[in-house]
Write an enzyme that holds these catalytic residues in place. Structure first.
Site, PDB file in Angstrom:
ATOM      1  N   ARG A  83     -15.648   5.414 -11.794  1.00 15.65           N
ATOM      2  CA  ARG A  83     -17.023   5.048 -12.098  1.00 15.65           C
ATOM      3  C   ARG A  83     -17.860   6.293 -12.405  1.00 15.65           C
ATOM      4  O   ARG A  83     -17.418   7.421 -12.193  1.00 15.65           O
ATOM      5  CB  ARG A  83     -17.638   4.275 -10.920  1.00 15.65           C
ATOM      6  CG  ARG A  83     -17.052   2.902 -10.706  1.00 15.65           C
ATOM      7  CD  ARG A  83     -17.532   2.265  -9.404  1.00 15.65           C
ATOM      8  NE  ARG A  83     -16.979   2.930  -8.221  1.00 15.65           N
ATOM      9  CZ  ARG A  83     -17.243   2.575  -6.970  1.00 15.65           C
ATOM     10  NH1 ARG A  83     -18.091   1.579  -6.732  1.00 15.65           N
ATOM     11  NH2 ARG A  83     -16.682   3.204  -5.959  1.00 15.65           N
ATOM     12  N   LYS A 135     -19.970   7.866  -5.518  1.00 15.80           N
ATOM     13  CA  LYS A 135     -19.398   8.048  -4.179  1.00 15.80           C
ATOM     14  C   LYS A 135     -20.037   9.235  -3.473  1.00 15.80           C
ATOM     15  O   LYS A 135     -20.701  10.077  -4.079  1.00 15.80           O
ATOM     16  CB  LYS A 135     -17.886   8.243  -4.263  1.00 15.80           C
ATOM     17  CG  LYS A 135     -17.138   7.020  -4.737  1.00 15.80           C
ATOM     18  CD  LYS A 135     -17.403   5.791  -3.878  1.00 15.80           C
ATOM     19  CE  LYS A 135     -16.852   5.904  -2.481  1.00 15.80           C
ATOM     20  NZ  LYS A 135     -17.163   4.697  -1.665  1.00 15.80           N
ATOM     21  N   TYR A 172     -24.045   6.555  -2.937  1.00 17.92           N
ATOM     22  CA  TYR A 172     -23.497   5.998  -1.701  1.00 17.92           C
ATOM     23  C   TYR A 172     -23.125   7.155  -0.773  1.00 17.92           C
ATOM     24  O   TYR A 172     -22.558   8.163  -1.219  1.00 17.92           O
ATOM     25  CB  TYR A 172     -22.239   5.165  -1.979  1.00 17.92           C
ATOM     26  CG  TYR A 172     -22.493   3.842  -2.646  1.00 17.92           C
ATOM     27  CD1 TYR A 172     -23.221   2.852  -2.006  1.00 17.92           C
ATOM     28  CD2 TYR A 172     -21.988   3.573  -3.918  1.00 17.92           C
ATOM     29  CE1 TYR A 172     -23.450   1.622  -2.614  1.00 17.92           C
ATOM     30  CE2 TYR A 172     -22.205   2.347  -4.536  1.00 17.92           C
ATOM     31  CZ  TYR A 172     -22.941   1.385  -3.882  1.00 17.92           C
ATOM     32  OH  TYR A 172     -23.166   0.171  -4.485  1.00 17.92           O
ATOM     33  N   HIS A 213     -22.414   6.407   3.211  1.00 15.77           N
ATOM     34  CA  HIS A 213     -21.559   5.883   4.292  1.00 15.77           C
ATOM     35  C   HIS A 213     -21.308   6.964   5.348  1.00 15.77           C
ATOM     36  O   HIS A 213     -20.173   7.360   5.625  1.00 15.77           O
ATOM     37  CB  HIS A 213     -20.231   5.377   3.716  1.00 15.77           C
ATOM     38  CG  HIS A 213     -20.376   4.291   2.694  1.00 15.77           C
ATOM     39  ND1 HIS A 213     -20.817   3.019   3.022  1.00 15.77           N
ATOM     40  CD2 HIS A 213     -20.156   4.286   1.352  1.00 15.77           C
ATOM     41  CE1 HIS A 213     -20.862   2.275   1.920  1.00 15.77           C
ATOM     42  NE2 HIS A 213     -20.472   3.013   0.899  1.00 15.77           N
ATOM     43  N   GLU A 273     -26.555   2.385   0.068  1.00 13.32           N
ATOM     44  CA  GLU A 273     -26.161   1.271   0.934  1.00 13.32           C
ATOM     45  C   GLU A 273     -27.205   0.899   1.979  1.00 13.32           C
ATOM     46  O   GLU A 273     -27.048  -0.118   2.661  1.00 13.32           O
ATOM     47  CB  GLU A 273     -24.815   1.558   1.611  1.00 13.32           C
ATOM     48  CG  GLU A 273     -24.846   2.613   2.705  1.00 13.32           C
ATOM     49  CD  GLU A 273     -24.635   4.022   2.191  1.00 13.32           C
ATOM     50  OE1 GLU A 273     -24.445   4.928   3.037  1.00 13.32           O
ATOM     51  OE2 GLU A 273     -24.660   4.238   0.959  1.00 13.32           O
ATOM     52  N   SER A 316     -20.442  -4.985  -3.489  1.00 14.27           N
ATOM     53  CA  SER A 316     -19.888  -5.955  -2.541  1.00 14.27           C
ATOM     54  C   SER A 316     -19.344  -7.160  -3.292  1.00 14.27           C
ATOM     55  O   SER A 316     -18.307  -7.721  -2.925  1.00 14.27           O
ATOM     56  CB  SER A 316     -20.972  -6.398  -1.552  1.00 14.27           C
ATOM     57  OG  SER A 316     -21.390  -5.322  -0.749  1.00 14.27           O
ATOM     58  N   ASP A 326     -17.908 -16.535  10.664  1.00 17.62           N
ATOM     59  CA  ASP A 326     -19.181 -15.828  10.780  1.00 17.62           C
ATOM     60  C   ASP A 326     -19.819 -16.204  12.117  1.00 17.62           C
ATOM     61  O   ASP A 326     -19.483 -17.248  12.697  1.00 17.62           O
ATOM     62  CB  ASP A 326     -20.113 -16.181   9.616  1.00 17.62           C
ATOM     63  CG  ASP A 326     -21.182 -15.127   9.383  1.00 17.62           C
ATOM     64  OD1 ASP A 326     -20.960 -14.258   8.513  1.00 17.62           O
ATOM     65  OD2 ASP A 326     -22.225 -15.162  10.064  1.00 17.62           O
ATOM     66  N   ARG A 353     -26.059 -19.218   8.419  1.00 18.32           N
ATOM     67  CA  ARG A 353     -25.229 -18.798   7.296  1.00 18.32           C
ATOM     68  C   ARG A 353     -24.079 -19.781   7.080  1.00 18.32           C
ATOM     69  O   ARG A 353     -23.759 -20.141   5.938  1.00 18.32           O
ATOM     70  CB  ARG A 353     -24.672 -17.391   7.536  1.00 18.32           C
ATOM     71  CG  ARG A 353     -23.845 -16.844   6.374  1.00 18.32           C
ATOM     72  CD  ARG A 353     -24.669 -16.701   5.110  1.00 18.32           C
ATOM     73  NE  ARG A 353     -23.873 -16.225   3.988  1.00 18.32           N
ATOM     74  CZ  ARG A 353     -24.339 -16.083   2.756  1.00 18.32           C
ATOM     75  NH1 ARG A 353     -25.609 -16.351   2.491  1.00 18.32           N
ATOM     76  NH2 ARG A 353     -23.561 -15.669   1.786  1.00 18.32           N
ATOM     77  N   VAL A 388     -16.993  -7.539   7.134  1.00 18.87           N
ATOM     78  CA  VAL A 388     -18.129  -7.465   8.051  1.00 18.87           C
ATOM     79  C   VAL A 388     -18.901  -6.179   7.811  1.00 18.87           C
ATOM     80  O   VAL A 388     -18.316  -5.103   7.684  1.00 18.87           O
ATOM     81  CB  VAL A 388     -17.656  -7.529   9.512  1.00 18.87           C
ATOM     82  CG1 VAL A 388     -18.820  -7.319  10.471  1.00 18.87           C
ATOM     83  CG2 VAL A 388     -16.991  -8.869   9.784  1.00 18.87           C
ATOM     84  N   ALA A 427     -14.298  -3.263   4.599  1.00 22.82           N
ATOM     85  CA  ALA A 427     -15.286  -2.480   5.353  1.00 22.82           C
ATOM     86  C   ALA A 427     -14.815  -1.055   5.612  1.00 22.82           C
ATOM     87  O   ALA A 427     -15.428  -0.342   6.403  1.00 22.82           O
ATOM     88  CB  ALA A 427     -15.587  -3.171   6.680  1.00 22.82           C
ATOM     89  N   ILE A 428     -13.766  -0.604   4.937  1.00 21.20           N
ATOM     90  CA  ILE A 428     -13.184   0.696   5.244  1.00 21.20           C
ATOM     91  C   ILE A 428     -14.151   1.839   4.978  1.00 21.20           C
ATOM     92  O   ILE A 428     -14.090   2.888   5.635  1.00 21.20           O
ATOM     93  CB  ILE A 428     -11.853   0.887   4.469  1.00 21.20           C
ATOM     94  CG1 ILE A 428     -11.073   2.098   5.002  1.00 21.20           C
ATOM     95  CG2 ILE A 428     -12.091   0.964   2.970  1.00 21.20           C
ATOM     96  CD1 ILE A 428     -10.627   1.956   6.430  1.00 21.20           C
ATOM     97  N   ASP A 429     -15.087   1.674   4.032  1.00 21.19           N
ATOM     98  CA  ASP A 429     -16.093   2.720   3.792  1.00 21.19           C
ATOM     99  C   ASP A 429     -16.917   3.007   5.038  1.00 21.19           C
ATOM    100  O   ASP A 429     -17.436   4.112   5.208  1.00 21.19           O
ATOM    101  CB  ASP A 429     -17.030   2.308   2.660  1.00 21.19           C
ATOM    102  CG  ASP A 429     -16.547   2.796   1.302  1.00 21.19           C
ATOM    103  OD1 ASP A 429     -15.809   3.788   1.270  1.00 21.19           O
ATOM    104  OD2 ASP A 429     -16.919   2.191   0.286  1.00 21.19           O
ATOM    105  N   LYS A 464      -6.955   2.625   8.108  1.00 21.95           N
ATOM    106  CA  LYS A 464      -7.217   4.005   7.710  1.00 21.95           C
ATOM    107  C   LYS A 464      -7.386   4.003   6.195  1.00 21.95           C
ATOM    108  O   LYS A 464      -6.730   3.238   5.481  1.00 21.95           O
ATOM    109  CB  LYS A 464      -6.084   4.942   8.131  1.00 21.95           C
ATOM    110  CG  LYS A 464      -4.735   4.602   7.508  1.00 21.95           C
ATOM    111  CD  LYS A 464      -3.640   5.553   7.987  1.00 21.95           C
ATOM    112  CE  LYS A 464      -2.295   5.207   7.321  1.00 21.95           C
ATOM    113  NZ  LYS A 464      -1.208   6.097   7.774  1.00 21.95           N
ATOM    114  N   ALA A 499     -10.672   2.830  -0.151  1.00 21.58           N
ATOM    115  CA  ALA A 499     -12.080   3.048   0.189  1.00 21.58           C
ATOM    116  C   ALA A 499     -13.020   2.901  -0.999  1.00 21.58           C
ATOM    117  O   ALA A 499     -14.237   2.875  -0.803  1.00 21.58           O
ATOM    118  CB  ALA A 499     -12.247   4.423   0.819  1.00 21.58           C
TER     119      ALA A 499
END
Length: 372
Positions: free
Chosen positions: A15, A75, A94, A96, A118, A134, A198, A203, A239, A268-270, A279, A299
């Site tokens: 990107r 990133k 971003y 994180h 974010e 997302s 959830d 929701r 999540v 959600a690894i970021d 990992k 990631a």
């Protein structure tokens, strides 16, 4: 303002922070834009595309960082890039930070001002600069999960939609937000039997009202999650706690109760990942096995569909980027509390509470930072 866009150097990140159209918008308002050569190549944009919009193309990232008042990226800055940041320089990308103490330390040391995509908010309580990625990551998750589920990749060898006489894959999506909703839609569209978990009853009511019959919903209690995960062929972790480290929702001990060759996709690894055994991996080497369970934890998942992702992200970031350029970061943040929520670092101080709690670092409020 002089706006700089370097080429992304994170592995397999295709990107780019500025599209040619975004560069043209900035130039039309009287700003100068400098772009590193081939920065847009991974997304299908040439240097001539940027020149046609009035941007200047430079040979190296060092020139970009040395000259620009604002750095616009996708990133988080890598270690070599963080060394090039300086006081009074604005970084818009971003970040994180919660699971990344090394980056946080370097940004604080640099003295720069860093606004994280974010954590920028909107009037509806959403995260408008995170939402497009997302959506992309959510839609990709069943696709990459289905690939990982193939036997040649270590998976169970289960087809998502099954065939007549053979049942479909059982998919559990943990989290019913933007990522989870898009993941569930695509997985159900592939023919899988999908349940979204959830903890928010409103929701779940919304999802049932809008998607009733497409996929099921369930309450994300520890017991219910453990039971459904044990039955799943694929679990998608979706999540998010804005700016904070992701909670660990599936423990290593639970892997022994899962079907051999089942797949965990951690979107959600970021933010550190929502499975204990997660990992970060890359597109070049995306999967690994723990206790017979396959993990996909790339990631920067949206980087795989770089053109779609770049344009979608650019559509979302453009108004904020122009506000920062037109007004300067202080005035822009004073006038827009949602943009102020994006402020994570300023002049050696951390300004985002969730990151401070995750890393044990003292925090000042964003309003205090405005006065420094």
């Amino acid at each position: 303002m002089l706006i700089g866009c370097p080429k992304e150097i994170k592995p397999q990140e295709f990107r780019v922070g500025l599209t040619p159209n975004a560069a043209g918008e900035a130039v039309s308002r009287g700003h100068k834009v400098i772009v590193e050569t081939n920065a847009g190549a991974g997304s299908g944009f040439t240097d001539d595309d940027y020149r046609a919009m009035g941007a200047e193309v430079l040979d190296t990232a060092e020139e970009i960082f040395a000259r620009a008042d604002m750095i616009v990226k996708v990133k988080e800055p890598q270690a070599v890039e963080r060394k090039m940041l300086r006081p009074d320089q604005l970084l818009f990308t971003y970040l994180h930070l919660a699971p990344d103490p090394a980056q946080t330390h370097d940004l604080l040391e640099s003295g720069c001002t860093a606004i994280a995509y974010e954590t920028v908010t909107d009037d509806r309580g959403g995260l408008p600069l995170l939402a497009p990625m997302s959506e992309v990551a959510g839609r990709l998750a069943p696709q990459v999960g289905a690939w990982t589920l193939q036997k040649a990749n270590g998976g169970r060898g289960v087809l998502m939609g099954g065939v007549p006489g053979v049942g479909p894959a059982n998919v559990v999506v943990i989290g019913g937000g933007v990522v989870g909703t898009h993941a569930a839609r695509i997985a159900a569209g592939m023919g899988a039997d999908v349940t979204v978990l959830d903890r928010s009853l409103p929701r779940m009511r919304y999802l049932d009202d809008v998607f009733g019959g497409v996929f099921k919903t369930g309450f994300s209690s520890a017991g219910n999650t453990a039971e459904l995960v044990a039955q799943a062929d694929m679990v998608i972790g979706a999540v998010l706690i804005p700016g904070a480290a992701a909670p660990k929702l599936v423990s290593r001990a639970q892997l022994s109760g899962m079907k051999p060759g089942a797949v965990l996709v951690d979107v959600a690894i970021d933010q550190g990942g929502c499975f204990e055994t997660s990992k970060a991996t890359t597109h070049a080497d995306p999967i690994y096995e723990v206790d017979g369970i396959m993990h996909y934890c790339v990631a920067n998942m949206p980087g795989a569909v770089a053109r779609t992702s770049t344009i979608a992200l650019g559509n979302a970031t453009l108004p904020f980027m122009l506000a920062l350029a037109d007004k300067g970061w202080r005035q822009a943040c004073e006038e827009d509390p949602h943009l102020l929520n994006g402020l994570n670092v300023h002049a050696g101080e951390l300004t985002y509470d969730a990151v401070g709690k995750a890393l044990g670092i003292d925090v000042i409020s964003p309003s205090q930072a405005l006065k420094k």
